[in-house]
Design an enzyme around this catalytic site. Structure first.
Site, PDB file in Angstrom:
ATOM      1  N   ASN A   7       8.191 -15.892  -0.125  1.00 51.41           N
ATOM      2  CA  ASN A   7       7.321 -14.719  -0.178  1.00 51.41           C
ATOM      3  C   ASN A   7       5.881 -15.177  -0.411  1.00 51.41           C
ATOM      4  O   ASN A   7       5.594 -15.864  -1.398  1.00 51.41           O
ATOM      5  CB  ASN A   7       7.792 -13.800  -1.315  1.00 51.41           C
ATOM      6  CG  ASN A   7       7.052 -12.480  -1.339  1.00 51.41           C
ATOM      7  OD1 ASN A   7       5.833 -12.437  -1.248  1.00 51.41           O
ATOM      8  ND2 ASN A   7       7.772 -11.388  -1.498  1.00 51.41           N
ATOM      9  N   ASP A   9       3.214 -13.054  -0.682  1.00 51.02           N
ATOM     10  CA  ASP A   9       2.395 -11.935  -1.159  1.00 51.02           C
ATOM     11  C   ASP A   9       1.232 -12.387  -2.038  1.00 51.02           C
ATOM     12  O   ASP A   9       0.109 -11.891  -1.921  1.00 51.02           O
ATOM     13  CB  ASP A   9       3.245 -10.956  -1.984  1.00 51.02           C
ATOM     14  CG  ASP A   9       4.177 -10.105  -1.141  1.00 51.02           C
ATOM     15  OD1 ASP A   9       4.099 -10.165   0.100  1.00 51.02           O
ATOM     16  OD2 ASP A   9       4.991  -9.378  -1.736  1.00 51.02           O
ATOM     17  N   HIS A  10       1.511 -13.317  -2.949  1.00 51.65           N
ATOM     18  CA  HIS A  10       0.507 -13.620  -3.964  1.00 51.65           C
ATOM     19  C   HIS A  10      -0.589 -14.562  -3.469  1.00 51.65           C
ATOM     20  O   HIS A  10      -1.576 -14.787  -4.185  1.00 51.65           O
ATOM     21  CB  HIS A  10       1.177 -14.113  -5.237  1.00 51.65           C
ATOM     22  CG  HIS A  10       1.969 -13.021  -5.891  1.00 51.65           C
ATOM     23  ND1 HIS A  10       1.409 -11.810  -6.241  1.00 51.65           N
ATOM     24  CD2 HIS A  10       3.276 -12.929  -6.218  1.00 51.65           C
ATOM     25  CE1 HIS A  10       2.325 -11.024  -6.776  1.00 51.65           C
ATOM     26  NE2 HIS A  10       3.466 -11.682  -6.759  1.00 51.65           N
ATOM     27  N   HIS A  43       5.704  -8.093   1.369  1.00 55.70           N
ATOM     28  CA  HIS A  43       5.938  -6.709   0.947  1.00 55.70           C
ATOM     29  C   HIS A  43       4.688  -5.914   1.272  1.00 55.70           C
ATOM     30  O   HIS A  43       3.639  -6.107   0.652  1.00 55.70           O
ATOM     31  CB  HIS A  43       6.229  -6.674  -0.556  1.00 55.70           C
ATOM     32  CG  HIS A  43       6.554  -5.305  -1.073  1.00 55.70           C
ATOM     33  ND1 HIS A  43       6.982  -5.084  -2.359  1.00 55.70           N
ATOM     34  CD2 HIS A  43       6.521  -4.077  -0.479  1.00 55.70           C
ATOM     35  CE1 HIS A  43       7.190  -3.786  -2.546  1.00 55.70           C
ATOM     36  NE2 HIS A  43       6.907  -3.164  -1.420  1.00 55.70           N
ATOM     37  N   ARG A  45       2.950  -2.831   0.752  1.00 55.75           N
ATOM     38  CA  ARG A  45       2.986  -1.702  -0.178  1.00 55.75           C
ATOM     39  C   ARG A  45       2.124  -0.547   0.311  1.00 55.75           C
ATOM     40  O   ARG A  45       1.166  -0.745   1.066  1.00 55.75           O
ATOM     41  CB  ARG A  45       2.513  -2.130  -1.562  1.00 55.75           C
ATOM     42  CG  ARG A  45       3.531  -2.958  -2.332  1.00 55.75           C
ATOM     43  CD  ARG A  45       2.964  -3.381  -3.684  1.00 55.75           C
ATOM     44  NE  ARG A  45       3.989  -3.985  -4.530  1.00 55.75           N
ATOM     45  CZ  ARG A  45       4.732  -3.320  -5.410  1.00 55.75           C
ATOM     46  NH1 ARG A  45       4.546  -2.017  -5.555  1.00 55.75           N
ATOM     47  NH2 ARG A  45       5.637  -3.936  -6.140  1.00 55.75           N
ATOM     48  N   ARG A  49      -1.955  -3.476  -1.996  1.00 52.72           N
ATOM     49  CA  ARG A  49      -2.576  -4.244  -3.080  1.00 52.72           C
ATOM     50  C   ARG A  49      -2.678  -5.736  -2.784  1.00 52.72           C
ATOM     51  O   ARG A  49      -3.472  -6.444  -3.394  1.00 52.72           O
ATOM     52  CB  ARG A  49      -1.825  -4.035  -4.392  1.00 52.72           C
ATOM     53  CG  ARG A  49      -0.442  -4.648  -4.419  1.00 52.72           C
ATOM     54  CD  ARG A  49       0.231  -4.487  -5.767  1.00 52.72           C
ATOM     55  NE  ARG A  49       0.428  -3.078  -6.120  1.00 52.72           N
ATOM     56  CZ  ARG A  49       1.152  -2.694  -7.169  1.00 52.72           C
ATOM     57  NH1 ARG A  49       1.676  -3.594  -7.972  1.00 52.72           N
ATOM     58  NH2 ARG A  49       1.339  -1.415  -7.417  1.00 52.72           N
ATOM     59  N   HIS A  50      -1.828  -6.218  -1.886  1.00 55.78           N
ATOM     60  CA  HIS A  50      -1.948  -7.629  -1.495  1.00 55.78           C
ATOM     61  C   HIS A  50      -1.837  -7.773   0.023  1.00 55.78           C
ATOM     62  O   HIS A  50      -2.835  -7.886   0.713  1.00 55.78           O
ATOM     63  CB  HIS A  50      -0.946  -8.527  -2.242  1.00 55.78           C
ATOM     64  CG  HIS A  50       0.405  -7.938  -2.504  1.00 55.78           C
ATOM     65  ND1 HIS A  50       1.254  -7.506  -1.516  1.00 55.78           N
ATOM     66  CD2 HIS A  50       1.063  -7.736  -3.678  1.00 55.78           C
ATOM     67  CE1 HIS A  50       2.374  -7.074  -2.051  1.00 55.78           C
ATOM     68  NE2 HIS A  50       2.294  -7.177  -3.367  1.00 55.78           N
ATOM     69  N   GLU A  70       9.470  -6.473   3.451  1.00 53.17           N
ATOM     70  CA  GLU A  70       9.894  -5.609   2.357  1.00 53.17           C
ATOM     71  C   GLU A  70       9.054  -4.340   2.396  1.00 53.17           C
ATOM     72  O   GLU A  70       7.833  -4.404   2.567  1.00 53.17           O
ATOM     73  CB  GLU A  70       9.706  -6.305   1.007  1.00 53.17           C
ATOM     74  CG  GLU A  70      10.600  -7.499   0.801  1.00 53.17           C
ATOM     75  CD  GLU A  70      10.454  -8.120  -0.575  1.00 53.17           C
ATOM     76  OE1 GLU A  70      11.325  -8.925  -0.950  1.00 53.17           O
ATOM     77  OE2 GLU A  70       9.458  -7.818  -1.267  1.00 53.17           O
ATOM     78  N   THR A 100       5.118  -5.421 -10.401  1.00 56.84           N
ATOM     79  CA  THR A 100       6.004  -5.966  -9.378  1.00 56.84           C
ATOM     80  C   THR A 100       7.239  -5.073  -9.348  1.00 56.84           C
ATOM     81  O   THR A 100       7.419  -4.232 -10.228  1.00 56.84           O
ATOM     82  CB  THR A 100       6.386  -7.434  -9.701  1.00 56.84           C
ATOM     83  OG1 THR A 100       7.186  -7.970  -8.641  1.00 56.84           O
ATOM     84  CG2 THR A 100       7.147  -7.530 -11.007  1.00 56.84           C
ATOM     85  N   THR A 101       8.072  -5.237  -8.350  1.00 55.39           N
ATOM     86  CA  THR A 101       9.249  -4.376  -8.220  1.00 55.39           C
ATOM     87  C   THR A 101      10.119  -4.501  -9.465  1.00 55.39           C
ATOM     88  O   THR A 101      10.525  -5.598  -9.847  1.00 55.39           O
ATOM     89  CB  THR A 101      10.060  -4.770  -6.972  1.00 55.39           C
ATOM     90  OG1 THR A 101       9.189  -4.777  -5.843  1.00 55.39           O
ATOM     91  CG2 THR A 101      11.178  -3.775  -6.736  1.00 55.39           C
ATOM     92  N   GLU A 151      20.214  -7.631  -1.109  1.00 55.41           N
ATOM     93  CA  GLU A 151      19.542  -8.637  -1.928  1.00 55.41           C
ATOM     94  C   GLU A 151      19.724  -8.218  -3.381  1.00 55.41           C
ATOM     95  O   GLU A 151      19.270  -7.149  -3.787  1.00 55.41           O
ATOM     96  CB  GLU A 151      18.057  -8.746  -1.593  1.00 55.41           C
ATOM     97  CG  GLU A 151      17.352  -9.807  -2.442  1.00 55.41           C
ATOM     98  CD  GLU A 151      15.873  -9.957  -2.128  1.00 55.41           C
ATOM     99  OE1 GLU A 151      15.128 -10.388  -3.031  1.00 55.41           O
ATOM    100  OE2 GLU A 151      15.462  -9.632  -0.988  1.00 55.41           O
ATOM    101  N   HIS A 191      14.063 -12.253  -7.041  1.00 53.60           N
ATOM    102  CA  HIS A 191      13.185 -11.655  -8.040  1.00 53.60           C
ATOM    103  C   HIS A 191      13.203 -12.482  -9.320  1.00 53.60           C
ATOM    104  O   HIS A 191      14.182 -12.503 -10.055  1.00 53.60           O
ATOM    105  CB  HIS A 191      13.519 -10.199  -8.373  1.00 53.60           C
ATOM    106  CG  HIS A 191      12.337  -9.503  -9.018  1.00 53.60           C
ATOM    107  ND1 HIS A 191      11.311  -8.947  -8.288  1.00 53.60           N
ATOM    108  CD2 HIS A 191      12.008  -9.317 -10.312  1.00 53.60           C
ATOM    109  CE1 HIS A 191      10.414  -8.428  -9.103  1.00 53.60           C
ATOM    110  NE2 HIS A 191      10.811  -8.659 -10.343  1.00 53.60           N
ATOM    111  N   GLY A 213       9.085 -16.131  -4.380  1.00 53.64           N
ATOM    112  CA  GLY A 213       7.662 -16.087  -4.095  1.00 53.64           C
ATOM    113  C   GLY A 213       6.793 -16.613  -5.210  1.00 53.64           C
ATOM    114  O   GLY A 213       6.182 -17.677  -5.098  1.00 53.64           O
TER     115      GLY A 213
END
Length: 239
Positions: A7, A9-10, A43, A45, A49-50, A70, A100-101, A151, A191, A213
């Site tokens: 992942n 995302d960050h 992801h 969103r 946000r990212h 995602e 986060t989720t 998942e 996660h 991630g």
């Protein structure tokens, strides 16, 4: 051997923190694939946000392994998925206020709505995964609504602060993986998994793929993406 989906995302989180155009999540995805990642996860969103749509569209063109998107099961996100057509969509819960989720999708409460989303995506040739807690009732519903895979949310296990709590949460994951496999669902896990907690999964052959991630991106800041991914792949190969 279980696969590794990375992942990114960050990488986008770091980019957006300064409102600049670097670091580039697409470049991070290429580096991860070059190091052996079996898939790239992002992801998208509702609040962007990212990761943003530009990132997803570029990744769709660049990713050579598989792109896993995602997203929440909203009409907006379904439209984007049908347009971009990733290899797989993972349906997740989403709240604006969360960092986060925070947990799995509640299929018992939202069964009919998610069933419609699953059918829409599968009719377009997109594999569908559902992110759920290690709860047997939730897994049975995932099977009932014709998801391709699940998942398992591993956050409670990874965040546990005592050995007893950690053991209890891991047993829940083991039970979930086994019942998912019996129901002919592909079982993934993700996660909060890091370079230490991944070792606990040794011998749990039911897990087909780990989605990781934050810990990889955090290590990549110090070692580079290539080394961070290779280190995780090596740990997975030893499971």
């Amino acid at each position: 051997m279980a696969q590794l989906a990375v992942n990114v995302d960050h990488v986008a989180t770091l980019r957006n923190a300064r409102g600049v155009n670097y670091p580039e999540p697409v470049a991070a995805a290429v580096a991860a694939e070059t190091a052996g990642a079996d898939g790239i996860v992002v992801h998208l969103r509702e609040d962007r946000r990212h990761i943003n749509e530009r990132d997803v569209r570029l990744l769709r063109k660049i990713v050579q392994s598989k792109l896993i998107l995602e997203m929440a099961a909203t009409s907006e996100m379904l439209g984007i998925a049908l347009d971009i057509k990733p290899e797989c969509v993972t349906l997740v819960p989403e709240k604006r206020e969360e960092l986060t989720t925070e947990g799995g999708l509640d299929l018992i409460t939202h069964q009919n709505h998610v069933r419609e989303a699953v059918a829409t995506l599968k009719n377009a040739g997109i594999d569908v995964c559902i992110f759920i807690d290690p709860d047997l009732d939730q897994i049975k519903v995932a099977h009932k609504i014709d998801a391709d895979m699940i998942e398992i949310h591993t956050g409670a296990f990874c965040d546990a602060t005592t050995s007893g709590q950690k053991q209890r949460e891991f047993f829940r994951i083991v039970d979930a993986a086994k019942i998912g496999t019996k129901l002919k669902l592909e079982v993934n896990a993700g996660h909060g998994i890091c370079y230490n907690t991944i070792k606990t999964f040794k011998g749990l052959a039911e897990i087909s793929e780990f989605s990781i991630g934050h810990s990889i991106i955090a290590r990549a800041i110090l070692t580079g993406m290539d080394q961070a991914v290779r280190d995780m792949k090596q740990l997975i190969s030893a499971l």
